[in-house]
Design an enzyme around this catalytic site. Structure first.
Site: not given
Ligand code: PGA
Length: 239
Positions: A67, A136, A138, A143
């Protein structure tokens, strides 16, 4: 989906590194999709160390970008591509031709999604997809509310993602849209590994596992994947 709980973040990182190395030793031309983010940083350190000791060789692998923040150039230290080059690709000596990332500055972002879809297809699909989970729920930038039938697509960003995403930038940055592989590509990957660590992920881990499988918690879709493992440490598992 299987669930595996490890005692510590170090053990979690070592375990997932072992999975990656097994795959790449068996299939040196593996197609890999790894995430930016803080969750996999321990994993990347181990992979770099093992590669430096010639215990694993990524020179035949292809790397697909998961992404990107739409409109953020890869030269920006907050971009996902910059993160991956800094913490993994650069240290592993991965050549530009092995890396297939979204161009978040493309004049036609929908066309850019089709370009990446075609590359994934041409390479025969993704052998291993590793994913962190957002606060959240995702995956990549799929999302809450996402249509699971989508391949790569442009998405509006959830308020949680806009806020949490600031951690990658040295100054307040407007994050409104993302470009991401879709849930469809995640579900079509031959092997999926979800990773979660730390107490801050405990609540969302509980929701991913205990609630309904639904677009509101995109990571819950992986429960239906036949070859997926959710690796977490004790802290993330404690609820
Ligand atoms: P993080 O992010 O590994 O920094 O917790 C994960 C994400 O937001 O997909």
């Amino acid at each position: 989906m299987e669930i595996k709980i490890l005692n510590s973040y170090k053990e979690l990182s070592l375990k997932v590194a072992g999975e990656v190395m097994n795959l790449v030793r068996n299939k040196p031309d593996s197609v890999l999709c790894f995430p930016a983010g803080h969750t996999p940083m321990g994993l990347y350190e181990i992979l770099v160390e093992k590669s430096n000791k010639h215990e694993v060789d990524f020179s035949g692998c292809s790397f697909i970008g998961l992404d990107e923040w739409l409109g953020i150039d890869e030269s920006d230290p907050g971009s996902c591509k910059h993160f991956m080059v800094e913490f993994l690709f650069g240290a592993l000596g991965i050549k530009p031709g092995q890396i297939h990332f979204f161009n978040a500055m493309a004049t036609d972002p929908d066309q850019e999604c089709l370009r990446i879809n075609a590359i994934v297809k041409h390479l025969g699909g993704i052998d291993l997809m590793i994913l962190g989970i957002g606060m959240n729920g995702h995956l990549g930038l799929n999302e809450p509310g996402v249509d699971p039938a989508l391949y790569a697509h442009i998405t509006g960003l959830d308020p949680v993602t806009r806020r949490v995403g600031q951690k990658y930038f040295s100054k307040e940055t407007s994050l409104t849209k993302g470009i991401t592989l879709g849930i469809r590509q995640i579900m079509e990957s031959k092997q999926v590994i979800l990773m979660a660590n730390g107490v801050k992920k405990a609540e969302i881990v509980k929701q991913i596992l205990a609630g309904e499988i639904s677009s509101q918690i995109p990571a819950s879709f992986v429960r239906k994947h036949a070859n997926a493992v959710f690796y977490m440490d004790q802290e993330a598992a404690h609820q």
